[in-house]
Design a protein around this motif. Structure first.
Motif, PDB file in Angstrom:
ATOM      1  N   LYS A   1       0.835  -1.210   0.000  1.00 40.79           N
ATOM      2  CA  LYS A   1       0.000   0.000   0.000  1.00 40.79           C
ATOM      3  C   LYS A   1       0.867   1.257   0.000  1.00 40.79           C
ATOM      4  CE  LYS A   1      -3.976  -2.234   2.075  1.00 40.79           C
ATOM      5  NZ  LYS A   1      -4.686  -2.517   3.324  1.00 40.79           N
ATOM      6  N   ALA A   2       1.999   1.220   0.700  1.00 39.30           N
ATOM      7  CA  ALA A   2       2.928   2.353   0.678  1.00 39.30           C
ATOM      8  C   ALA A   2       3.456   2.573  -0.736  1.00 39.30           C
ATOM      9  CB  ALA A   2       4.089   2.114   1.643  1.00 39.30           C
ATOM     10  N   LEU A   3       3.803   1.471  -1.411  1.00 34.64           N
ATOM     11  CA  LEU A   3       4.308   1.576  -2.789  1.00 34.64           C
ATOM     12  C   LEU A   3       3.222   2.095  -3.733  1.00 34.64           C
ATOM     13  CD1 LEU A   3       6.413  -1.691  -2.904  1.00 34.64           C
ATOM     14  CD2 LEU A   3       7.266   0.653  -2.783  1.00 34.64           C
ATOM     15  N   GLU A   4       1.989   1.667  -3.502  1.00 34.11           N
ATOM     16  CA  GLU A   4       0.876   2.168  -4.317  1.00 34.11           C
ATOM     17  C   GLU A   4       0.675   3.663  -4.082  1.00 34.11           C
ATOM     18  OE1 GLU A   4      -3.906   1.460  -4.952  1.00 34.11           O
ATOM     19  OE2 GLU A   4      -2.778   0.045  -3.742  1.00 34.11           O
ATOM     20  N   ASP A   5       0.721   4.092  -2.823  1.00 34.81           N
ATOM     21  CA  ASP A   5       0.606   5.521  -2.525  1.00 34.81           C
ATOM     22  C   ASP A   5       1.738   6.306  -3.169  1.00 34.81           C
ATOM     23  OD1 ASP A   5      -1.729   5.256  -1.045  1.00 34.81           O
ATOM     24  OD2 ASP A   5      -0.677   5.118   0.879  1.00 34.81           O
ATOM     25  N   HIS A   6       2.942   5.734  -3.159  1.00 36.14           N
ATOM     26  CA  HIS A   6       4.087   6.390  -3.789  1.00 36.14           C
ATOM     27  C   HIS A   6       3.845   6.573  -5.288  1.00 36.14           C
ATOM     28  CE1 HIS A   6       8.447   6.400  -5.153  1.00 36.14           C
ATOM     29  NE2 HIS A   6       8.359   7.439  -4.367  1.00 36.14           N
ATOM     30  N   ARG A   7       3.351   5.517  -5.923  1.00 36.03           N
ATOM     31  CA  ARG A   7       3.064   5.600  -7.359  1.00 36.03           C
ATOM     32  C   ARG A   7       1.985   6.636  -7.653  1.00 36.03           C
ATOM     33  NH1 ARG A   7      -0.740   3.138 -10.354  1.00 36.03           N
ATOM     34  NH2 ARG A   7      -1.285   1.705  -8.699  1.00 36.03           N
ATOM     35  N   LYS A   8       1.006   6.733  -6.771  1.00 41.31           N
ATOM     36  CA  LYS A   8      -0.106   7.682  -6.959  1.00 41.31           C
ATOM     37  C   LYS A   8       0.231   9.085  -6.458  1.00 41.31           C
ATOM     38  CE  LYS A   8      -3.801   4.281  -6.745  1.00 41.31           C
ATOM     39  NZ  LYS A   8      -4.962   3.794  -5.981  1.00 41.31           N
ATOM     40  N   ARG A   9       1.442   9.274  -5.966  1.00 45.69           N
ATOM     41  CA  ARG A   9       1.936  10.553  -5.465  1.00 45.69           C
ATOM     42  C   ARG A   9       1.206  11.030  -4.201  1.00 45.69           C
ATOM     43  NH1 ARG A   9       5.518  11.623  -9.207  1.00 45.69           N
ATOM     44  NH2 ARG A   9       5.148  11.430 -11.402  1.00 45.69           N
ATOM     45  N   ASP A  10       0.715  10.090  -3.425  1.00 39.69           N
ATOM     46  CA  ASP A  10       0.114  10.396  -2.128  1.00 39.69           C
ATOM     47  C   ASP A  10       1.214  10.207  -1.086  1.00 39.69           C
ATOM     48  OD1 ASP A  10      -1.395  10.765   0.125  1.00 39.69           O
ATOM     49  OD2 ASP A  10      -2.920   9.267  -0.392  1.00 39.69           O
ATOM     50  N   HIS A  11       2.116  11.171  -1.030  1.00 34.19           N
ATOM     51  CA  HIS A  11       3.351  11.035  -0.272  1.00 34.19           C
ATOM     52  C   HIS A  11       3.141  10.916   1.238  1.00 34.19           C
ATOM     53  CE1 HIS A  11       5.067  11.754  -4.112  1.00 34.19           C
ATOM     54  NE2 HIS A  11       4.769  13.040  -4.129  1.00 34.19           N
ATOM     55  N   ARG A  12       2.182  11.640   1.782  1.00 35.70           N
ATOM     56  CA  ARG A  12       1.956  11.582   3.236  1.00 35.70           C
ATOM     57  C   ARG A  12       1.463  10.198   3.661  1.00 35.70           C
ATOM     58  NH1 ARG A  12      -1.792  16.017   5.094  1.00 35.70           N
ATOM     59  NH2 ARG A  12      -1.223  15.191   7.120  1.00 35.70           N
ATOM     60  N   ASP A  13       0.529   9.624   2.898  1.00 31.64           N
ATOM     61  CA  ASP A  13       0.057   8.275   3.230  1.00 31.64           C
ATOM     62  C   ASP A  13       1.156   7.239   3.002  1.00 31.64           C
ATOM     63  OD1 ASP A  13      -2.407   9.062   4.116  1.00 31.64           O
ATOM     64  OD2 ASP A  13      -3.499   8.450   2.324  1.00 31.64           O
ATOM     65  N   CYS A  14       1.995   7.461   2.019  1.00 31.19           N
ATOM     66  CA  CYS A  14       3.121   6.566   1.749  1.00 31.19           C
ATOM     67  C   CYS A  14       4.016   6.469   2.983  1.00 31.19           C
ATOM     68  CB  CYS A  14       3.908   7.083   0.543  1.00 31.19           C
ATOM     69  SG  CYS A  14       5.438   6.188   0.219  1.00 31.19           S
ATOM     70  N   LEU A  15       4.343   7.600   3.586  1.00 34.69           N
ATOM     71  CA  LEU A  15       5.186   7.604   4.776  1.00 34.69           C
ATOM     72  C   LEU A  15       4.517   6.886   5.941  1.00 34.69           C
ATOM     73  CD1 LEU A  15       6.928   9.585   3.162  1.00 34.69           C
ATOM     74  CD2 LEU A  15       7.050  10.995   5.208  1.00 34.69           C
ATOM     75  N   ALA A  16       3.211   7.088   6.093  1.00 33.36           N
ATOM     76  CA  ALA A  16       2.485   6.421   7.188  1.00 33.36           C
ATOM     77  C   ALA A  16       2.551   4.906   7.027  1.00 33.36           C
ATOM     78  CB  ALA A  16       1.032   6.896   7.212  1.00 33.36           C
ATOM     79  N   LYS A  17       2.355   4.430   5.807  1.00 32.63           N
ATOM     80  CA  LYS A  17       2.334   2.982   5.578  1.00 32.63           C
ATOM     81  C   LYS A  17       3.732   2.366   5.616  1.00 32.63           C
ATOM     82  CE  LYS A  17      -2.083   3.423   3.417  1.00 32.63           C
ATOM     83  NZ  LYS A  17      -2.627   4.127   2.292  1.00 32.63           N
ATOM     84  N   CYS A  18       4.760   3.137   5.243  1.00 33.58           N
ATOM     85  CA  CYS A  18       6.142   2.646   5.410  1.00 33.58           C
ATOM     86  C   CYS A  18       6.423   2.409   6.887  1.00 33.58           C
ATOM     87  CB  CYS A  18       7.142   3.660   4.855  1.00 33.58           C
ATOM     88  SG  CYS A  18       7.312   3.642   3.066  1.00 33.58           S
ATOM     89  N   GLY A  19       6.023   3.358   7.726  1.00 33.67           N
ATOM     90  CA  GLY A  19       6.218   3.206   9.165  1.00 33.67           C
ATOM     91  C   GLY A  19       5.466   2.010   9.714  1.00 33.67           C
ATOM     92  N   SER A  20       4.249   1.801   9.243  1.00 31.46           N
ATOM     93  CA  SER A  20       3.461   0.645   9.695  1.00 31.46           C
ATOM     94  C   SER A  20       4.112  -0.672   9.289  1.00 31.46           C
ATOM     95  CB  SER A  20       2.040   0.727   9.123  1.00 31.46           C
ATOM     96  OG  SER A  20       1.362   1.845   9.631  1.00 31.46           O
ATOM     97  N   ALA A  21       4.578  -0.748   8.047  1.00 33.34           N
ATOM     98  CA  ALA A  21       5.233  -1.973   7.574  1.00 33.34           C
ATOM     99  C   ALA A  21       6.488  -2.256   8.393  1.00 33.34           C
ATOM    100  CB  ALA A  21       5.575  -1.849   6.090  1.00 33.34           C
ATOM    101  N   PHE A  22       7.253  -1.217   8.676  1.00 31.58           N
ATOM    102  CA  PHE A  22       8.476  -1.358   9.461  1.00 31.58           C
ATOM    103  C   PHE A  22       8.155  -1.881  10.868  1.00 31.58           C
ATOM    104  CE2 PHE A  22      11.994   0.896  11.877  1.00 31.58           C
ATOM    105  CZ  PHE A  22      12.992   0.036  11.481  1.00 31.58           C
ATOM    106  N   GLU A  23       7.132  -1.311  11.501  1.00 33.49           N
ATOM    107  CA  GLU A  23       6.714  -1.776  12.831  1.00 33.49           C
ATOM    108  C   GLU A  23       6.239  -3.227  12.791  1.00 33.49           C
ATOM    109  OE1 GLU A  23       3.846   0.568  14.931  1.00 33.49           O
ATOM    110  OE2 GLU A  23       5.266   2.194  15.274  1.00 33.49           O
TER     111      GLU A  23
END
Length: 190
Positions: free
Chosen positions: A80-102
């Motif tokens: 989902k972070a990668l999808e947000d990145h592709r769609k240029r939804d940068h703020r949600d991308c960062l949130a989901k990267c943090g979630s995946a890492f946790e």
């Protein structure tokens, strides 16, 4: 077919990559006897590929590692972070990267019998892992940056009176560093 599509992207120098299927093993029965079968857990998705080197050395290996059943939730979050990145939804991308890492850190703590609480923050999880592994403590600062980006620049917390603006290059850094951090921690903690 997936390889053919990726070859097309590569030949035309398009900055995209089609991920593979993620399969899940499920218990079934055949004529009353227990049996195992497989079902599709994740369908292929188009993600951005900003650098061939980073893609081959971090992104593809991280996606392969996350396709293991124990990382299902982390895989969902990272895709989902990668999808947000592709769609240029940068703020949600960062949130989901943090979630995946946790999520990855929680799986690694459980797998290595390292005590943690489900509500632990990324900082507490990382300290628990580093305190029980061979990585030096100085790794805490670069690795915790993924959670710091989520806390400071993502949509995970309210913006207040001022809008949070997250640039594309920050989101690109976040997805690439998340993939690299996942590989590092999984290499250390199996």
């Amino acid at each position: 077919m997936i390889q053919g599509i990726n070859d097309f992207f590569r030949i035309d120098a398009l900055p995209y990559h089609l991920t593979g299927y993620s399969m899940e093993e499920i218990e079934t029965s055949f004529r009353g006897a227990p049996a195992m079968s497989f079902r599709i857990a994740e369908f292929p998705q188009i993600i951005r590929r900003d650098s061939e080197v980073v893609h081959q050395s971090a992104m593809e290996p991280a996606l392969t590692l996350l396709s293991a059943p124990e990382f299902k939730h982390a895989n969902d979050e990272f895709l989902k972070a990668l999808e947000d990145h592709r769609k240029r939804d940068h703020r949600d991308c960062l949130a989901k990267c943090g979630s995946a890492f946790e999520s990855v850190m929680k799986v690694l703590c459980a797998k290595n019998s390292i005590p943690f609480k489900e509500k632990d923050t990324a900082s507490a999880l990382l300290k628990a892992l580093l305190g029980n592994g061979q990585l030096d403590q100085f790794w805490e600062q670069p690795l915790i940056l993924i959670a710091t980006l989520r806390n400071r620049l993502s949509s995970a917390h309210g913006a207040g009176a001022q809008d949070k603006v997250t640039s594309e290059h920050v989101a690109t850094y976040a997805v690439n560093s998340t993939a690299s951090a996942i590989l590092l921690l999984c290499s250390e903690f199996g």
